[in-house]
Design a protein around this motif. Sequence first.
Motif, PDB file in Angstrom:
ATOM      1  N   LYS A  33       8.746   0.369   3.916  1.00 32.30           N
ATOM      2  CA  LYS A  33       7.480   0.993   3.539  1.00 32.30           C
ATOM      3  C   LYS A  33       7.675   1.874   2.298  1.00 32.30           C
ATOM      4  N   PRO A  34       6.591   2.001   1.474  1.00 33.07           N
ATOM      5  CA  PRO A  34       6.708   2.811   0.254  1.00 33.07           C
ATOM      6  C   PRO A  34       6.749   4.305   0.563  1.00 33.07           C
ATOM      7  N   GLU A  36       7.001   8.118  -1.648  1.00 32.10           N
ATOM      8  CA  GLU A  36       7.029   8.825  -2.924  1.00 32.10           C
ATOM      9  C   GLU A  36       7.842  10.107  -2.779  1.00 32.10           C
ATOM     10  N   LEU A  54       8.510   6.541  -7.004  1.00 30.24           N
ATOM     11  CA  LEU A  54       8.112   5.716  -5.866  1.00 30.24           C
ATOM     12  C   LEU A  54       9.288   4.855  -5.416  1.00 30.24           C
ATOM     13  N   LYS A  56      11.068   2.417  -1.962  1.00 33.90           N
ATOM     14  CA  LYS A  56      10.807   1.585  -0.793  1.00 33.90           C
ATOM     15  C   LYS A  56      11.963   1.769   0.170  1.00 33.90           C
ATOM     16  N   ASN A 113       4.184   9.785   2.241  1.00 33.04           N
ATOM     17  CA  ASN A 113       3.818   8.415   2.580  1.00 33.04           C
ATOM     18  C   ASN A 113       3.247   7.757   1.331  1.00 33.04           C
ATOM     19  N   GLY A 114       3.871   6.648   0.900  1.00 35.63           N
ATOM     20  CA  GLY A 114       3.441   6.004  -0.327  1.00 35.63           C
ATOM     21  C   GLY A 114       2.077   5.360  -0.249  1.00 35.63           C
ATOM     22  N   GLU A 115       1.522   5.239   0.953  1.00 35.23           N
ATOM     23  CA  GLU A 115       0.219   4.616   1.121  1.00 35.23           C
ATOM     24  C   GLU A 115      -0.895   5.640   1.322  1.00 35.23           C
ATOM     25  N   THR A 116      -0.593   6.726   2.048  1.00 34.36           N
ATOM     26  CA  THR A 116      -1.640   7.705   2.379  1.00 34.36           C
ATOM     27  C   THR A 116      -1.492   9.027   1.630  1.00 34.36           C
TER      28      THR A 116
END
Length: 369
Positions: A33-34, A36, A54, A56, A113-116
């Motif tokens: 998962k990404p 940051e 960023l 992974k 969290n790289g998505e949120t």
Amino acid sequence: MVQSQIRLKILPSVRSFFDKMVRVKVEGLTPHKPVELRSRLVDDKGVTFKASALYKADESGQVDVFRTPSLGGSYTGVEPMGLFWALAPDAPHTKLMKKDVLSPTRVALEALNGETGEVLASESNERGYMIEGMKRIPLQEGRIRGVLFIPPGNGPFPGIVDLYTFGGGLTEPRSSLLASKGFVVLALAYFRYQDLPKNPKNLDLEYFEEAVTYLRKRQEVKGPGIGVISISHSGALALSMSSFLSGISATVCINACNANTVLPLHYKDIVFPPLPPVMENVKFTESGLVDIRDALPDPTKGKNRASLIPIERATCHFLFAASEDDHNWNTVGSVVVFGGEPKAHSEAQLDLWERVQEFFKTHLGNKST
């Protein structure tokens, strides 16, 4: 991701010396998962510097900046200290300012969290300048103003004069870091510090001669000679000291000019006029910054030779360092282009820092440190 299981680690410790590398790792992440990573510091003038990258997470749910490549942000690829060298100011045209070496530089690190964008973990790295047992002595000796750094131990130690930068005042980080390597270092001010003049009319080489004499007489300093380290405008002054003053064995000049600039240089009955700038060679960038790289003429030609420092008189050893993209010379009262790229600049500084230490150890007789 279960946030309570996620940890951001700074290894080997959250407290480190300023010139030491640290390893940043994040554990307990969801595999693949990404994530940051962000870094942030506030300097002594209150200016905020930030960087981000960023990543992974690998199959074990880890990000290790020593082996995991950044996929985007302030830098890309595997950059072990990228979150530090890529720090950039919020305020444009601002340099990192550190005056109080008694307190560390604090770099705050976060994993998101790289998505949120949710903050998953955080930690701070305290990067110090003073080792245990080091002495920091504010100095008012005759005309001399500055700060003396003495390493722990019995000594005597090699001595170094660390010259001012063109903006005046006093900058102590380099002096304290050198002292941690086994040198007695005098961070020497010349203007805009305490009772020194704010806008001097000339450079008085006899003032610097007093500083050299004072340092050589300190019981903690071993002879026979001392070192001098300089940068930019003070480089020509270091060359002048090496050419006219006794007791100097090793001189470091970083991005220096071989001629006197800006202010007349006086020593006894000798006067070196400043190299006259060619104003038509001053350029402006598209963003309005001043580029003064070509503002100074060739000091070896014609009347300009009156400003040339006669370094053939010197008997000391020299270490010269020059930037390939240095645009900063002879200020014109505006924001000036400095040139360079952050990554290349960081690598060059790391390389030069080791070379400076080795140079002084070799030529000031401290090879065993």
